[in-house]
Design a protein around this motif. Structure first.
Motif, PDB file in Angstrom:
ATOM      1  N   LEU A  25      12.802  40.936  90.537  1.00 54.09           N
ATOM      2  CA  LEU A  25      12.676  42.299  90.012  1.00 54.09           C
ATOM      3  C   LEU A  25      12.031  42.281  88.624  1.00 54.09           C
ATOM      4  N   LEU A  26      12.371  41.279  87.832  1.00 54.91           N
ATOM      5  CA  LEU A  26      11.768  41.141  86.499  1.00 54.91           C
ATOM      6  C   LEU A  26      10.268  40.883  86.619  1.00 54.91           C
ATOM      7  N   ASP A  27       9.893  39.969  87.502  1.00 48.77           N
ATOM      8  CA  ASP A  27       8.473  39.691  87.720  1.00 48.77           C
ATOM      9  C   ASP A  27       7.749  40.943  88.206  1.00 48.77           C
ATOM     10  N   SER A  28       8.406  41.694  89.088  1.00 47.92           N
ATOM     11  CA  SER A  28       7.795  42.908  89.632  1.00 47.92           C
ATOM     12  C   SER A  28       7.611  43.956  88.549  1.00 47.92           C
ATOM     13  N   PHE A  29       8.575  44.082  87.655  1.00 44.99           N
ATOM     14  CA  PHE A  29       8.461  45.043  86.559  1.00 44.99           C
ATOM     15  C   PHE A  29       7.234  44.741  85.703  1.00 44.99           C
ATOM     16  N   TYR A  30       7.046  43.460  85.359  1.00 48.71           N
ATOM     17  CA  TYR A  30       5.920  43.102  84.500  1.00 48.71           C
ATOM     18  C   TYR A  30       4.594  43.078  85.251  1.00 48.71           C
ATOM     19  N   ALA A  31       4.642  43.179  86.566  1.00 49.20           N
ATOM     20  CA  ALA A  31       3.416  43.264  87.353  1.00 49.20           C
ATOM     21  C   ALA A  31       2.883  44.696  87.435  1.00 49.20           C
ATOM     22  N   LEU A  32       3.714  45.672  87.064  1.00 58.48           N
ATOM     23  CA  LEU A  32       3.312  47.076  87.146  1.00 58.48           C
ATOM     24  C   LEU A  32       2.363  47.445  86.007  1.00 58.48           C
ATOM     25  N   LYS A  33       1.587  48.489  86.235  1.00 58.49           N
ATOM     26  CA  LYS A  33       0.696  48.988  85.190  1.00 58.49           C
ATOM     27  C   LYS A  33       1.511  49.681  84.110  1.00 58.49           C
ATOM     28  N   ARG A  34       1.335  49.248  82.905  1.00 58.44           N
ATOM     29  CA  ARG A  34       2.179  49.736  81.808  1.00 58.44           C
ATOM     30  C   ARG A  34       1.865  51.164  81.387  1.00 58.44           C
ATOM     31  N   GLU A  35       0.642  51.607  81.620  1.00 55.64           N
ATOM     32  CA  GLU A  35       0.241  52.952  81.200  1.00 55.64           C
ATOM     33  C   GLU A  35       0.230  53.946  82.361  1.00 55.64           C
ATOM     34  N   ALA A  36       0.795  53.559  83.494  1.00 58.52           N
ATOM     35  CA  ALA A  36       0.795  54.444  84.664  1.00 58.52           C
ATOM     36  C   ALA A  36       1.620  55.701  84.408  1.00 58.52           C
ATOM     37  N   ALA A  37       1.203  56.788  85.036  1.00 55.58           N
ATOM     38  CA  ALA A  37       1.927  58.054  84.887  1.00 55.58           C
ATOM     39  C   ALA A  37       3.327  57.926  85.482  1.00 55.58           C
ATOM     40  N   PRO A  38       4.338  58.528  84.861  1.00 57.11           N
ATOM     41  CA  PRO A  38       5.700  58.455  85.397  1.00 57.11           C
ATOM     42  C   PRO A  38       5.863  59.321  86.630  1.00 57.11           C
ATOM     43  N   GLY A  39       6.866  58.981  87.440  1.00 57.01           N
ATOM     44  CA  GLY A  39       7.162  59.758  88.630  1.00 57.01           C
ATOM     45  C   GLY A  39       8.103  60.900  88.318  1.00 57.01           C
ATOM     46  N   VAL A  40       8.877  61.343  89.312  1.00 56.99           N
ATOM     47  CA  VAL A  40       9.764  62.483  89.119  1.00 56.99           C
ATOM     48  C   VAL A  40      10.883  62.173  88.142  1.00 56.99           C
ATOM     49  N   ASP A  41      11.185  60.888  87.928  1.00 55.80           N
ATOM     50  CA  ASP A  41      12.232  60.512  86.977  1.00 55.80           C
ATOM     51  C   ASP A  41      11.780  60.684  85.541  1.00 55.80           C
ATOM     52  N   GLY A  42      10.468  60.743  85.316  1.00 56.25           N
ATOM     53  CA  GLY A  42       9.948  60.909  83.960  1.00 56.25           C
ATOM     54  C   GLY A  42      10.039  59.665  83.101  1.00 56.25           C
ATOM     55  N   VAL A  43      10.454  58.541  83.689  1.00 60.44           N
ATOM     56  CA  VAL A  43      10.661  57.307  82.934  1.00 60.44           C
ATOM     57  C   VAL A  43       9.366  56.514  82.883  1.00 60.44           C
ATOM     58  N   THR A  44       8.952  56.140  81.676  1.00 65.50           N
ATOM     59  CA  THR A  44       7.759  55.330  81.508  1.00 65.50           C
ATOM     60  C   THR A  44       8.122  53.842  81.511  1.00 65.50           C
ATOM     61  N   TRP A  45       7.100  53.020  81.674  1.00 65.29           N
ATOM     62  CA  TRP A  45       7.299  51.566  81.677  1.00 65.29           C
ATOM     63  C   TRP A  45       7.917  51.123  80.360  1.00 65.29           C
ATOM     64  N   LYS A  46       7.423  51.652  79.238  1.00 65.45           N
ATOM     65  CA  LYS A  46       7.895  51.253  77.912  1.00 65.45           C
ATOM     66  C   LYS A  46       9.350  51.640  77.706  1.00 65.45           C
ATOM     67  N   GLU A  47       9.724  52.816  78.164  1.00 63.27           N
ATOM     68  CA  GLU A  47      11.114  53.252  78.029  1.00 63.27           C
ATOM     69  C   GLU A  47      12.055  52.366  78.836  1.00 63.27           C
ATOM     70  N   TYR A  48      11.641  51.997  80.031  1.00 63.18           N
ATOM     71  CA  TYR A  48      12.497  51.194  80.897  1.00 63.18           C
ATOM     72  C   TYR A  48      12.678  49.790  80.344  1.00 63.18           C
ATOM     73  N   GLU A  49      11.704  49.315  79.571  1.00 68.62           N
ATOM     74  CA  GLU A  49      11.788  47.968  79.018  1.00 68.62           C
ATOM     75  C   GLU A  49      12.943  47.831  78.033  1.00 68.62           C
ATOM     76  N   THR A  50      13.367  48.950  77.458  1.00 72.01           N
ATOM     77  CA  THR A  50      14.529  48.933  76.570  1.00 72.01           C
ATOM     78  C   THR A  50      15.778  48.579  77.381  1.00 72.01           C
ATOM     79  N   ASP A  51      16.523  47.585  76.930  1.00 72.60           N
ATOM     80  CA  ASP A  51      17.708  47.089  77.674  1.00 72.60           C
ATOM     81  C   ASP A  51      17.321  46.682  79.094  1.00 72.60           C
TER      82      ASP A  51
END
Length: 261
Positions: A25-51
């Motif tokens: 799951l960690l590898d998959s997270f870092y494989a995602l595009k960091r600037e991609a638009a958020p989905g219905v959750d509104g959570v961005t890649w940068k926000e999720y990286e916290t904790d």
């Protein structure tokens, strides 16, 4: 797992979810595009990286306990060359992570099943490789007639029932199948309105390319392979990239028969 899949093409894999680890799951997270638009959750890649460690441990726990819930895709549109709009589905960030991880696991199996003329969304293959294959086929084989085929609204018209049936040829882990069913049936959110999805898989979601290749492997690739060997009277070349296919025929009669069948 890939070696086992290669040795036995009919083997059904009954235990796959344990391969979806926190590390994957960690590898998959870092494989995602960091600037991609958020989905219905509104959570961005940068926000999720916290904790991140705590978030992924919790996500891993929910996936394995069966309490993970897929969220609907957020509808977006991009312009097509002909002026129409192409609908895309933007998944929530956690859905992207889990889909990427599951896709990594399933690819170990399906890369041993997919045929050589399938080029779309596969590691080490590209649009340029597909074009090269077409050029080589036309130049080196006896090709006089070329058919260029595109499946209209392919991603939006995939049958969920048949998708699951095809997956069951290889996947017997009910938890993996349940996850895929959740993603297929999660629905679409557009302008704040949720709508049910009874057919199709969102174009733009992380898991959709693999599901598309599995679907077309059974409904197109295996049939074309058999047709080329047992029905054609002359040489036939095939190159498929997602739902776009190019076929070359030595004889016009074969091309016409192919279209009829």
């Amino acid at each position: 797992m890939r070696e086992v899949a290669k040795k036995d093409k009919r083997l059904q894999f009954t235990a796959l979810l344990h391969h979806v680890t926190v590390a994957l799951l960690l590898d998959s997270f870092y494989a995602l595009k960091r600037e991609a638009a958020p989905g219905v959750d509104g959570v961005t890649w940068k926000e999720y990286e916290t904790d991140l460690d705590k978030r992924l441990e919790d996500l891993h726990s929910r996936v394995h306990r069966g309490t993970y819930r897929a969220q609907p895709s957020k509808r977006a549109y991009i312009p097509k060359a002909d002026g129409r709009q192409r609908p895309l589905g933007i998944a929530a960030l956690e859905d992207k992570i889990v889909q990427h991880a599951v896709g990594k696991v399933l690819n170990q199996i399906y890369e041993e099943d997919f045929l050589g003329f399938s080029y779309g969304f596969r590691s080490g293959r590209s649009q340029h490789a597909a074009l090269d294959a077409i050029w080589v086929g036309i130049m080196r084989k006896k090709v006089s007639w070329v058919l260029d085929a595109d499946i209209r609204d392919f991603f939006g018209s995939i049958s969920h029932e048949w998708m699951v049936k095809f997956l069951k040829h290889r996947i017997a882990d009910r938890r993996i199948l349940r996850l895929i069913k959740k993603w297929l049936r999660a629905g679409v959110s557009e302008d704040g309105e949720w709508s049910k999805t009874e057919v199709g898989t969102p174009q733009g979601s992380v898991i959709s390319p693999l599901l598309a290749n599995v679907y077309l492997h059974y409904v197109f690739d295996l049939w074309v392979q058999h047709w080329r060997k047992h029905r054609a009277t002359g040489e036939v070349i095939v190159v498929r990239y997602a739902d776009d296919s190019v076929l070359g025929f030595q004889f016009r009669a074969d091309a016409e028969r192919f279209l009829e069948e």
